[in-house]
Write a protein that holds these residues in place. Structure first.
Motif, PDB file in Angstrom:
ATOM      1  N   VAL A 443       0.825  -1.211   0.000  1.00  0.00           N
ATOM      2  CA  VAL A 443       0.000   0.000   0.000  1.00  0.00           C
ATOM      3  C   VAL A 443       0.861   1.264   0.000  1.00  0.00           C
ATOM      4  CG1 VAL A 443      -2.072  -0.962   1.070  1.00  0.00           C
ATOM      5  CG2 VAL A 443      -0.186  -0.166   2.514  1.00  0.00           C
ATOM      6  N   ASN A 444       0.248   2.340  -0.472  1.00  0.00           N
ATOM      7  CA  ASN A 444       0.846   3.673  -0.382  1.00  0.00           C
ATOM      8  C   ASN A 444       0.225   4.372   0.813  1.00  0.00           C
ATOM      9  OD1 ASN A 444       2.001   3.021  -2.864  1.00  0.00           O
ATOM     10  ND2 ASN A 444       0.390   4.052  -4.015  1.00  0.00           N
ATOM     11  N   THR A 445       1.041   4.949   1.686  1.00  0.00           N
ATOM     12  CA  THR A 445       0.513   5.607   2.875  1.00  0.00           C
ATOM     13  C   THR A 445       1.174   6.969   3.059  1.00  0.00           C
ATOM     14  OG1 THR A 445       2.164   4.748   4.427  1.00  0.00           O
ATOM     15  CG2 THR A 445       0.256   3.351   3.971  1.00  0.00           C
ATOM     16  N   GLY A 446       0.600   7.742   3.967  1.00  0.00           N
ATOM     17  CA  GLY A 446       1.181   9.040   4.286  1.00  0.00           C
ATOM     18  C   GLY A 446       0.736   9.514   5.654  1.00  0.00           C
ATOM     19  N   LEU A 447      -0.313   8.872   6.177  1.00  0.00           N
ATOM     20  CA  LEU A 447      -0.876   9.258   7.462  1.00  0.00           C
ATOM     21  C   LEU A 447      -1.117   8.015   8.305  1.00  0.00           C
ATOM     22  CD1 LEU A 447      -3.535  11.591   5.884  1.00  0.00           C
ATOM     23  CD2 LEU A 447      -1.733  12.424   7.395  1.00  0.00           C
ATOM     24  N   MET A 448      -1.168   8.180   9.613  1.00  0.00           N
ATOM     25  CA  MET A 448      -1.486   7.046  10.475  1.00  0.00           C
ATOM     26  C   MET A 448      -2.904   6.541  10.205  1.00  0.00           C
ATOM     27  SD  MET A 448       1.023   5.947  12.095  1.00  0.00           S
ATOM     28  CE  MET A 448       0.130   4.772  13.122  1.00  0.00           C
ATOM     29  N   ALA A 449      -3.762   7.426   9.676  1.00  0.00           N
ATOM     30  CA  ALA A 449      -5.123   6.999   9.341  1.00  0.00           C
ATOM     31  C   ALA A 449      -5.118   5.910   8.286  1.00  0.00           C
ATOM     32  CB  ALA A 449      -5.927   8.204   8.843  1.00  0.00           C
ATOM     33  N   ASP A 450      -4.053   5.849   7.473  1.00  0.00           N
ATOM     34  CA  ASP A 450      -3.951   4.809   6.437  1.00  0.00           C
ATOM     35  C   ASP A 450      -3.678   3.434   7.032  1.00  0.00           C
ATOM     36  OD1 ASP A 450      -4.171   6.700   4.404  1.00  0.00           O
ATOM     37  OD2 ASP A 450      -2.014   7.040   4.349  1.00  0.00           O
ATOM     38  N   VAL A 451      -3.014   3.392   8.188  1.00  0.00           N
ATOM     39  CA  VAL A 451      -2.447   2.144   8.689  1.00  0.00           C
ATOM     40  C   VAL A 451      -3.511   1.093   8.946  1.00  0.00           C
ATOM     41  CG1 VAL A 451      -1.156   1.072  10.557  1.00  0.00           C
ATOM     42  CG2 VAL A 451      -0.422   3.284   9.633  1.00  0.00           C
ATOM     43  N   MET A 452      -4.505   1.423   9.767  1.00  0.00           N
ATOM     44  CA  MET A 452      -5.519   0.445  10.130  1.00  0.00           C
ATOM     45  C   MET A 452      -6.292  -0.032   8.913  1.00  0.00           C
ATOM     46  SD  MET A 452      -6.434  -1.332  12.626  1.00  0.00           S
ATOM     47  CE  MET A 452      -5.593  -0.399  13.914  1.00  0.00           C
ATOM     48  N   ARG A 453      -6.645   0.900   8.036  1.00  0.00           N
ATOM     49  CA  ARG A 453      -7.380   0.537   6.823  1.00  0.00           C
ATOM     50  C   ARG A 453      -6.554  -0.415   5.960  1.00  0.00           C
ATOM     51  NH1 ARG A 453     -11.464   3.484   4.998  1.00  0.00           N
ATOM     52  NH2 ARG A 453     -10.673   5.321   6.088  1.00  0.00           N
ATOM     53  N   SER A 454      -5.250  -0.153   5.873  1.00  0.00           N
ATOM     54  CA  SER A 454      -4.369  -0.992   5.054  1.00  0.00           C
ATOM     55  C   SER A 454      -4.279  -2.408   5.603  1.00  0.00           C
ATOM     56  CB  SER A 454      -2.975  -0.367   4.983  1.00  0.00           C
ATOM     57  OG  SER A 454      -3.024   0.911   4.401  1.00  0.00           O
ATOM     58  N   LEU A 455      -4.111  -2.524   6.915  1.00  0.00           N
ATOM     59  CA  LEU A 455      -3.982  -3.843   7.531  1.00  0.00           C
ATOM     60  C   LEU A 455      -5.299  -4.610   7.448  1.00  0.00           C
ATOM     61  CD1 LEU A 455      -1.826  -2.849  10.623  1.00  0.00           C
ATOM     62  CD2 LEU A 455      -1.072  -4.071   8.575  1.00  0.00           C
TER      63      LEU A 455
END
Length: 763
Positions: A443-455
């Motif tokens: 995944v491409n991320t940039g914010l901690m908000a991305d982390v949970m959604r990605s996992l």
């Protein structure tokens, strides 16, 4: 004439409504060209061209004279879409006489089409008694004036200001660029920057007496402010400077100025909008004066206007209401604006400025909020409380959609929700083709908000962590320790999966407010690795923070952006090795992480093998690579239709990169938007890409597509598209392949194009 043009444009831009603007134009153009007649004809809902304003013809003919697009000289201008200049108009076979105008006295005719986005909205005409052709400079002036008028007309059509000639507020379509995919339907809430007189949104006033009291209270607050500031500065100002504060107070006490505002409030406008309109009109009047002293007073009036407006808007912002399914619209959205919307009410975002790379767009993708950026022609100040559709797939905003179009978009929203629910079962399944060819999905991320959604969606690693996001969200450079803490959170959240951190990538359309980069051509200028190599102190602090954050986790990968030469790569590697050895000496227990480069510019494509021989991995940034190969700014809505990710030239470059890197035994990933497209993912797997990295939203769709085909299917598709001469053929082949695999549901949702309005209404 140049001075006249500037003056006219200033007055038109400050006009309170369309009819005022048209009257200003016909009056000023007639005067500037020293002719007897100037008239404007505008297209109505029946595609007739109606006389809407004139200076020289009989006033009673306005709104009465109309002709088809192929009738008369005006119709001839429309059909030819170019100026018509006639010495003796009455003798021309296309001439049509309208007795109610009294135009029989005028011999010479010059008409220029008013064109916006290839649509002829009207015709600007000048006539005179003298039997002669208008010269080239006069024709050029009229053409320039028509071009200026086009934007005014387009704005008026879109906001329903043409009701006087049968126009009604109806659906209109405006183009931007996709900030975040998806569709949202809702009610527009316009957020304007404080004290910007030209960006005050129109809001209807329901309680006129209360609004007038509110306006007078705002004037009183501004008056108190000016008195206080004047008193505080009294001992530091000379008499002339002190007089300015007295002048401000005199203007606030001027009954005529306040009276004009109150009159507009009585007509239904809110106080802030009415005040801004009046101030802009007076400012334009002062700015057009010949006397230098009086011209300078325009700046004083503007300053006073902002002071009062700040008081009027401060109260409004405190009481702003956010309905369910809020579509937030602003000239330039900010993260703080998003934070003002109560949880659960934000449905979509539209920004007049900005790009798909702005941090608001990145935040929107992390939050799964459909977003359109760069909608430059959107008349946003007039859209408050209007029904809006945000089509984040196409980068389109539709205002006042018809019931039928709304139903189509509602069905797309329902289909998307059902699709997401259906794909949830894939989370723990491997991404492999039917014949067991395994592909890694990151995944491409940039914010901690991305982390949970990605996992939650089964990400196996991070192919691109945008380290510039923490820099964008601050008003200064983050310290080494602040960066370490941010990076540590990312690395721990994904451990033991790899996290690829791109070094600071600013420049282009990603400017730091505290580190401005002003360039005529920023995408070909100082950006990416060029900036950080010129500022090793920034680069070293960031790399040290990354390495410290990886201590005892060992899942870090460092990626270098915008590499265009071996020399840049080697210079960056020297700095990374230096930071690594410094930290070892300081006692940190770290290992040297894999180092890779992004392939984003054509130069890197042609040196892919040489680069691959010197690094641990390559990663293709398909967004920038496509932009540079096609010479198309991907954030420019005006050329959005030329940005084709599946252009044959792009596909050949992508294929060449993989083959060159694999000759050196170097793995290759791709982290652009292309990787998140299910059909394109099939092509990338066939080319041999080892890792596909995308937004978390797209990951289940790509996994579903790849699990539905064999590697042989993908390779067959790749061979077919290689023979295609253009992107449309490639797209068609890919869509057919998805249908053949029984996964047509993964295609971009389709809308009946006959239901979509053109760029402008009344088509």
């Amino acid at each position: 004439m140049l001075h006249s043009l500037r003056t006219i444009v200033q007055e038109v831009n400050a006009a309170r409504d369309l009819h005022s603007a048209l009257d200003i134009i016909v009056d000023r153009v007639r005067e500037a060209m020293n002719t007897q007649v100037c008239s404007i004809y505008l297209r109505d809902t029946k595609n007739d061209y109606v006389l809407m304003a004139t200076k020289g013809l009989r006033p009673e003919s306005v709104g009465v004279v109309r002709m088809r697009h192929n009738e008369g000289l005006v119709g001839w201008v429309v059909s030819r879409e170019e100026p018509i200049n006639l010495e003796n108009a009455a003798r021309h076979p296309r001439y049509q006489y309208f007795p109610e105008t009294g135009e029989e006295r005028y011999q010479t005719f010059l008409g220029a089409p008013i064109i916006h986005h290839r649509q002829v909205l009207g015709v600007l005409v000048v006539q005179q008694m003298e039997n002669r052709r208008f010269d080239e400079s006069e024709e050029a002036f009229l053409v320039t004036m028509s071009a200026q008028l086009a934007g005014v007309i387009a704005h008026a059509e879109a906001t329903g200001m043409l009701k006087a000639i049968g126009h009604h507020t109806q659906e209109a379509r405006f183009f931007g660029v996709s900030g975040a995919a998806g569709v949202a339907l809702g009610t527009a809430v316009v957020v304007a920057p404080i004290s910007d007189l030209r960006a005050v949104p129109y809001e209807a006033c329901s309680d006129i007496d209360a609004e007038i009291r509110f306006f007078n209270h705002g004037l009183a607050l501004a008056r108190d402010d000016i008195k206080r500031i004047g008193s505080e500065l009294k001992d530091r100002l000379n008499r002339e400077e002190q007089a300015l504060f007295d002048a401000y107070l005199a203007m606030l006490d001027d009954a005529s100025l306040g009276g004009e505002v109150i009159e507009r409030i009585r007509q239904g406008a809110c106080a802030a909008f009415a005040w801004a309109e009046v101030i802009l009109e007076h400012e334009a009047t002062f700015a057009s004066m010949k006397d230098p002293y009086l011209r300078e007073r325009a700046a004083d009036l503007r300053d006073l206007g902002r002071r009062v407006l700040s008081h009027l808007q401060a109260t409004e912002n405190e009481t702003r209401q956010y309905p369910d399914n809020t579509i937030l619209i602003s000239e330039e959205l900010t993260a703080s604006m998003l934070g003002e919307v109560p949880p659960g009410k934000l449905a979509g975002l539209v920004s007049v400025q900005g790009s798909s790379n702005s941090h608001v767009a990145i935040l929107a993708r992390a939050m799964d909020i459909p977003t359109v950026m760069g909608a430059v022609d959107l008349p946003y100040t007039r859209l408050g409380q209007r029904n809006i559709v945000v089509d984040g797939y196409r980068g389109v905003v539709v205002t006042d959609p018809s019931e039928e179009l709304s139903r189509q978009y509602q069905s797309i929203v329902a289909e998307e929700q059902a699709l997401v629910r259906g794909l949830e079962a894939l989370k723990d399944l491997p991404c492999e083709t039917l014949d067991k060819h395994r592909i890694s999905l990151w995944v491409n991320t940039g914010l901690m908000a991305d982390v949970m959604r990605s996992l939650e969606r089964g990400a196996e690693g991070v192919g691109l962590y945008r380290t510039e996001v923490p820099f964008l969200l601050r008003d200064r450079f983050p310290s080494e320790e602040e960066q370490r803490q941010i990076y540590r959170e990312q690395l721990k959240a994904f451990h033991p999966h790899p996290v690829t951190m791109r070094t600071l990538d600013v420049g282009g359309d990603k400017a730091l407010p505290y580190f401005p980069i002003e360039e005529a051509n920023p995408f070909l200028g100082w950006r990416g690795i060029r900036v950080t190599l010129d500022h090793p102190e920034i680069f070293l602090a960031q790399v040290r923070a990354m390495l410290k954050a990886s201590e005892k986790l060992d899942n870090l990968r460092i990626m270098l952006p915008m590499i265009s030469s071996i020399a840049e790569l080697e210079a960056a590697q020297v700095l990374i090795y230096r930071a690594y050895h410094e930290l070892l000496e300081e006692g940190f227990q770290i290992t040297l992480p894999p180092i890779g480069v992004m392939i984003e510019v054509p130069a890197a494509v042609y040196q892919a093998r040489e680069l691959a021989a010197r690094v641990d991995f390559l990663s293709v940034g398909s967004n920038d690579l496509t932009q540079y190969l096609l010479a198309v700014d991907r954030n420019n809505a005006r050329v959005a239709d030329l940005y084709e990710s599946l252009h044959p030239a792009v596909l050949r470059a992508l294929s060449d990169i993989v083959s060159q890197a694999h000759m050196e035994g170097t793995p290759v990933s791709i982290c652009g938007e292309l990787a998140g497209d299910p059909g394109a993912a099939m092509l990338l797997v066939a080319m041999g890409y080892d890792v596909l990295s995308m937004s978390a939203t797209n990951l289940p769709k790509v996994k579903s597509a790849l699990r539905a085909v064999t590697l042989e299917d993908a390779e067959t598709l790749l061979e077919r598209v290689k023979a295609m001469p253009d992107a449309s053929g490639v797209n068609h082949c890919v869509q057919e392949a998805l249908r053949a695999a029984g996964i047509a549901k993964l295609l971009r949702p389709s809308i009946n194009d006959t239901l979509l309005p053109s760029e402008l209404p009344n088509e």
